[in-house]
Motif scaffolding. Structure first.
Motif, PDB file in Angstrom:
ATOM      1  N   PRO A 114       0.806  -1.228   0.000  1.00 61.05           N
ATOM      2  CA  PRO A 114       0.000   0.000   0.000  1.00 61.05           C
ATOM      3  C   PRO A 114       0.842   1.283   0.000  1.00 61.05           C
ATOM      4  O   PRO A 114       0.334   2.343  -0.345  1.00 61.05           O
ATOM      5  CB  PRO A 114      -0.819  -0.097   1.278  1.00 61.05           C
ATOM      6  N   TYR A 115       2.089   1.198   0.390  1.00 62.74           N
ATOM      7  CA  TYR A 115       2.938   2.382   0.387  1.00 62.74           C
ATOM      8  C   TYR A 115       4.169   2.144  -0.460  1.00 62.74           C
ATOM      9  O   TYR A 115       4.694   1.029  -0.508  1.00 62.74           O
ATOM     10  CB  TYR A 115       3.339   2.773   1.810  1.00 62.74           C
ATOM     11  N   TYR A 142      -2.902   0.625  -5.555  1.00 67.29           N
ATOM     12  CA  TYR A 142      -2.810  -0.560  -4.690  1.00 67.29           C
ATOM     13  C   TYR A 142      -3.997  -1.484  -4.935  1.00 67.29           C
ATOM     14  O   TYR A 142      -5.146  -1.042  -4.885  1.00 67.29           O
ATOM     15  CB  TYR A 142      -2.752  -0.116  -3.224  1.00 67.29           C
ATOM     16  N   TRP A 143      -3.681  -2.749  -5.143  1.00 69.80           N
ATOM     17  CA  TRP A 143      -4.743  -3.707  -5.508  1.00 69.80           C
ATOM     18  C   TRP A 143      -5.795  -3.852  -4.421  1.00 69.80           C
ATOM     19  O   TRP A 143      -6.960  -4.095  -4.682  1.00 69.80           O
ATOM     20  CB  TRP A 143      -4.150  -5.081  -5.850  1.00 69.80           C
ATOM     21  N   GLY A 144      -5.403  -3.708  -3.205  1.00 69.39           N
ATOM     22  CA  GLY A 144      -6.332  -3.960  -2.108  1.00 69.39           C
ATOM     23  C   GLY A 144      -6.999  -2.694  -1.589  1.00 69.39           C
ATOM     24  O   GLY A 144      -7.654  -2.730  -0.552  1.00 69.39           O
ATOM     25  N   GLY A 201      -8.404   1.282   3.618  1.00 71.86           N
ATOM     26  CA  GLY A 201      -7.324   2.171   3.227  1.00 71.86           C
ATOM     27  C   GLY A 201      -6.569   1.671   2.028  1.00 71.86           C
ATOM     28  O   GLY A 201      -7.064   0.827   1.304  1.00 71.86           O
ATOM     29  N   PRO A 202      -5.399   2.129   1.756  1.00 67.43           N
ATOM     30  CA  PRO A 202      -4.662   3.091   2.585  1.00 67.43           C
ATOM     31  C   PRO A 202      -5.216   4.517   2.507  1.00 67.43           C
ATOM     32  O   PRO A 202      -5.714   4.916   1.464  1.00 67.43           O
ATOM     33  CB  PRO A 202      -3.252   3.039   1.992  1.00 67.43           C
ATOM     34  N   PHE A 203      -5.122   5.243   3.601  1.00 64.86           N
ATOM     35  CA  PHE A 203      -5.694   6.588   3.680  1.00 64.86           C
ATOM     36  C   PHE A 203      -4.635   7.684   3.701  1.00 64.86           C
ATOM     37  O   PHE A 203      -4.749   8.687   3.000  1.00 64.86           O
ATOM     38  CB  PHE A 203      -6.548   6.719   4.952  1.00 64.86           C
ATOM     39  N   ILE A 204      -3.629   7.516   4.539  1.00 66.98           N
ATOM     40  CA  ILE A 204      -2.652   8.594   4.736  1.00 66.98           C
ATOM     41  C   ILE A 204      -1.787   8.768   3.491  1.00 66.98           C
ATOM     42  O   ILE A 204      -1.331   7.793   2.912  1.00 66.98           O
ATOM     43  CB  ILE A 204      -1.770   8.287   5.961  1.00 66.98           C
ATOM     44  N   ALA A 246      -1.731   0.767   6.603  1.00 65.84           N
ATOM     45  CA  ALA A 246      -2.769   0.841   5.585  1.00 65.84           C
ATOM     46  C   ALA A 246      -4.119   1.298   6.134  1.00 65.84           C
ATOM     47  O   ALA A 246      -4.782   2.137   5.542  1.00 65.84           O
ATOM     48  CB  ALA A 246      -2.901  -0.499   4.883  1.00 65.84           C
ATOM     49  N   ASP A 247      -4.535   0.754   7.282  1.00 67.35           N
ATOM     50  CA  ASP A 247      -5.874   1.119   7.767  1.00 67.35           C
ATOM     51  C   ASP A 247      -5.826   2.237   8.809  1.00 67.35           C
ATOM     52  O   ASP A 247      -6.781   2.461   9.533  1.00 67.35           O
ATOM     53  CB  ASP A 247      -6.590  -0.124   8.317  1.00 67.35           C
ATOM     54  N   ASN A 248      -4.735   2.948   8.863  1.00 69.21           N
ATOM     55  CA  ASN A 248      -4.631   4.084   9.790  1.00 69.21           C
ATOM     56  C   ASN A 248      -4.989   5.370   9.063  1.00 69.21           C
ATOM     57  O   ASN A 248      -4.796   5.497   7.865  1.00 69.21           O
ATOM     58  CB  ASN A 248      -3.198   4.212  10.328  1.00 69.21           C
ATOM     59  N   TRP A 249      -5.556   6.329   9.796  1.00 67.02           N
ATOM     60  CA  TRP A 249      -5.876   7.613   9.170  1.00 67.02           C
ATOM     61  C   TRP A 249      -5.776   8.759  10.160  1.00 67.02           C
ATOM     62  O   TRP A 249      -5.698   8.551  11.370  1.00 67.02           O
ATOM     63  CB  TRP A 249      -7.250   7.576   8.517  1.00 67.02           C
TER      64      TRP A 249
END
Lengths: 301, 535
Positions: free
Chosen positions: B212-213, B232-234, B240-243, B529-532
């Motif tokens: 994701p990054y 990102y495929w997912g 996410g990813p959000f940030i 990935a799931d952090n924001w």
């Protein structure tokens, strides 16, 4: 000849003649009237007193950990508080004075022994010998003291004895330089000329005649360097290369205390104060001695 | 300057795996449970509610504990590198919070009846950060790189007969015999998938993965920057990813890091010192997270050298130490003592064996048996960059001194620990730690079996060795657990060269506007990935 020799050895042996007693009295008087020297002496003597009687002064065993009593603020029970493992900081500061003085005196005695001999010989000999010895000393002085000691300790391994060896090595050139300049001045004195005329050997002239006359500036430099050595030991211990835990070195205590600056400032404050007092004490003593003994020579710092 | 310094650096970072992290060996196809013990402190799941209204964008300022080392996931096992690479690279399968292994870059996988053929059906539409699609060719190249080179996971390929890529989206592994740890290994960064052209290089310096990054920029020992990978495929609105950008500043000193965090310089810091845990917890303007367990700290005894070549001498020391007190002194109640190297709460932990209680009579008994009735002395080398271990060492030395055993502490740098203690085995006693022991083979084989990658205390016991070797071929959880329990008994009875001290957690502090779960299932890395950011 024989008579002279006899007189000479009497002097060496320490039987004081009238004139020597007179000089000592004058020195004592000047010393007493010098505030700096007296304050320094009092501080140094009290430090020595504390160090000698440390086990009787310290209320607790220095390495007794007690996790339940950790980081307690100063109280009647623990006048300087407790550290992160519940050890009494007062006891540790008191016992730490032994390490500081041990390293300070140990290192400088070593440096004095080597440095003074090298310096006086080199100053008296002059010429190529002098050039070679002093350039080597200059080279050693080109490195910052703590950095050089650090490098030596990495090679020797972190132990207190090695700290003494490293610091003795580091401070030797400073002593040597002062001794040399004193010897240079003495070399041209009439008593040296007369000794040469009498046919005395160089060894005898250097060690029995020039050397004693150079003692004043050497002692001044020595007492000043004790304070630097104490500071250097604290720095090295702070960096983890000096005294090893759980020894109560002041520098090591400051290193641990650093992490508790906000929550337990006493862990940092008291060992730092102790270092400050010790350094100021030896500095003032050295400065005062210089004023009293030898106003001409500027000590090299 | 290039090649030599470069290799030197690689060697150092490679070895750093040890304490920095044994990131590696892991997981298990047979889905070993133990979710409770590990996911621990509400890490997993705590963010679920909040991710519903997750916000895109923003820059996360992260004050990082240990500087990022090498960037080749197959070579470098330092925890610091893994923390960032975890977000850049992905693996064919992935570890879950409950320690099970699920397909990740694969859609599905099958295991043949006899457990020797693993077939993976890869996802379509997964792209690398360079824009190219990932196919079985890349996966094959990645695995062949490790198989034919000299990488961390190379030893595991002894049990591999053949790697195949029959079509663009199928990848097969033929094992010579059942070998349970392989699938777990596949879930670690030691087998991260990289593009085929990178897999040909001996050392990757600019990481290109499918995560994701993507890697943006780094200044060695100063900062490391990653940015969100748009394709990102997912990617999803929930996960996410959000940030946009994650900027890691390297702040090795724990006090400085915490102070800068409290001054608002960072949104997030890792590596909060245990002594500061309660300060952060009581701070209403900060989020305190702990993930247990992170690492296992042990007292290493060199069984090839006097006095610890004598079992009774080792036992005497064991009985001299009050482990609860030591753990409390170092961890301020954030950790837990142990006598088993298996992750707490997992079925591999022997239910009846615990740390030995302090008993000075027993100490004397064993000292007498060892022929050293007056005790003995030994040097005790402690890596000074781990203040918790220095604190522990002082308490241990104090306890031991009371029992007549003189442990002389020597603080050494991490590099000298790696060269003197680990590589040259020039030590008597030491302390250090292992990370990511969620898979039992890592716990029981990697540092306790003479062929393990981290073996250095020279404790050899044939019965133990055959037990842990046999366990590698077993897929049934109960049977394996039984073998590991027996192995634990031997370790304990014979007083192995690893005297286990405690499990300790990862401690994080975050600003309140930083949302989402912190940490990754392995307990020591981070997944962003799931952090924001709510601002």
């Amino acid at each position: 000849m024989a008579v002279e020799q006899h007189g000479g050895s009497e002097e060496d042996g320490g039987f004081l003649s009238e004139s020597q007693k007179e000089r000592i009295r004058a020195f004592a008087k000047k010393f007493r009237s010098n505030t700096k020297a007296m304050v320094g002496l009092v501080i140094v003597l009290s430090l020595i007193f504390v160090a000698v009687f440390a086990p009787f002064i310290a209320p607790y065993e220095m390495n007794d950990t007690s996790v339940e009593d950790r980081t307690q603020a100063p109280s009647v029970e623990h006048p300087f508080g407790t550290d992160d493992l519940g050890r009494d900081i007062f006891s540790r500061v008191v016992l730490g004075s032994r390490i500081s003085l041990y390293v300070g005196f140990g290192a400088i005695s070593g440096a004095l022994l080597v440095g003074a001999v090298v310096g006086v010989v080199s100053g008296y000999a002059g010429g190529l010998t002098d050039e070679i010895i002093m350039r080597v000393m200059d080279a050693a002085m080109a490195f910052p003291p703590v950095l050089l000691a650090l490098t030596l300790l990495v090679v020797l391994g972190p132990e207190l004895v090695n700290v003494i060896i490293a610091l003795a090595f580091v401070y030797t050139p400073y002593i040597a330089r002062v001794s040399r300049s004193a010897a240079l001045a003495e070399r041209n004195e009439a008593y040296v000329e007369s000794a040469v005329a009498r046919g005395e050997s160089d060894t005898r002239i250097v060690f029995s005649e020039v050397f004693p006359n150079c003692m004043a500036p050497i002692l001044v430099q020595g007492s000043l360097n004790v304070s630097f050595a104490i500071l250097a030991e604290a720095s090295l211990s702070f960096l983890g290369l000096g005294a090893q835990p759980p020894r109560p070195s002041w520098g090591l205590m400051i290193n641990t205390g650093r992490g508790f600056m906000e929550t337990a400032p006493w862990m940092l404050l008291f060992p730092a104060l102790a270092i400050g007092i010790a350094v100021v004490g030896f500095n003032m003593l050295g400065d005062g001695l210089r004023d009293v003994l030898d106003p001409k020579v500027e000590a090299i710092e | 300057m290039g090649r030599r310094t470069f290799l030197g650096a690689a060697a150092t970072t490679g070895a750093a795996a040890l304490a920095g992290c044994t990131g590696g060996n892991s997981g298990d196809g047979s889905g070993d449970g133990s979710g409770d013990g590990s996911g621990g402190d509400g890490d997993s799941g705590s963010g679920d509610g909040s991710s519903g209204n997750a916000q895109m964008g923003g820059t996360l300022q992260w004050g990082g504990a240990v500087p990022v080392q090498g960037l080749d996931p197959h070579i470098d096992t330092s925890a610091a590198s893994k923390r960032v690479l975890e977000n850049i690279y992905e693996e064919v399968v992935a570890l879950q919070d409950d320690y099970s292994i699920e397909p990740h870059l694969a859609k599905s996988f099958e295991q043949s009846e006899d457990n020797t053929l693993l077939t993976f059906e890869l996802r379509e539409g997964v792209t690398f950060h360079n824009g190219k699609e990932m196919t079985s060719k890349d996966v094959l190249a990645t695995y062949e790189r490790v198989q034919n080179g000299d990488y961390l996971a190379t030893g595991f390929f002894e049990h591999v007969e053949e790697l195949r890529a029959p079509d663009d989206y199928t990848f097969e592994i033929q094992l010579t015999e059942p070998f349970a740890p392989f699938l777990a290994k596949m879930a670690t960064a030691e087998l991260s998938v990289m593009p085929a052209e990178n897999a040909e290089k001996d050392m990757v310096e600019e990481p290109i993965g499918t995560g994701p990054y993507k890697f943006e920029d780094r200044e060695i020992e100063t900062s490391f920057t990653m940015s969100r990978y748009e394709d990102y495929w997912g990617a999803s609105d929930e996960d996410g990813p959000f940030i946009d950008t994650i900027e890691k500043s390297e702040v090795p000193d724990a006090s400085v890091r915490l102070q800068s965090f409290q001054a608002g310089e960072y949104d997030f810091i890792n590596g909060v010192a245990p002594k500061d845990a309660s300060t952060v917890e009581q701070n209403p303007d900060a989020r305190f997270e702990s993930q247990f367990p992170k690492s296992l700290v042990y007292l290493g005894l060199n069984c090839d050298r006097e006095p610890f070549d004598n079992k009774d001498a080792r036992l005497a020391l064991d009985y001299a130490i009050d482990k609860e007190k030591v753990a409390e002194a170092a961890l301020y109640g954030t950790g837990q003592t142990t006598a088993s190297p298996a992750a707490p709460g997992s079925p591999w932990v022997h239910p009846d064996i615990g740390p030995r209680e302090r008993d000075l009579d027993k100490v004397q008994e064993h000292l007498d048996a060892a022929g050293m009735p007056d005790g003995y002395s030994a040097t005790f080398k402690i890596p000074q960059s781990y203040p918790t271990q220095v604190q522990a060492a002082e308490v241990i030395a104090d306890d031991a001194a009371e029992a007549g055993i003189d442990l002389e502490i020597q603080q050494i740098t991490w590099n000298s620990w790696l060269s003197d203690v680990f590589t040259d085995q020039n030590f008597q006693a030491t302390t250090s730690s292992y990370l990511a022991l969620w898979y039992p083979d890592v716990s029981f084989y990697k540092f306790l079996h003479p062929n393990g990658a981290f073996f250095f205390t020279n404790w050899v016991n044939e019965d133990y060795n055959s037990l842990v070797e046999e366990a590698r071929t077993m897929y049934d959880e109960d049977q394996r657990a039984d073998l590991y329990h027996q192995a634990t008994e031997i370790m304990h009875e014979e007083r192995a060269g690893h005297l286990l001290l405690w499990w300790q957690p990862s401690l994080y502090a975050a600003a309140p506007q930083y949302k989402g779960d912190i940490g990754a299932p392995d307990g020591s890395t981070l997944q962003f990935a799931d952090n924001w950011l709510d601002r």
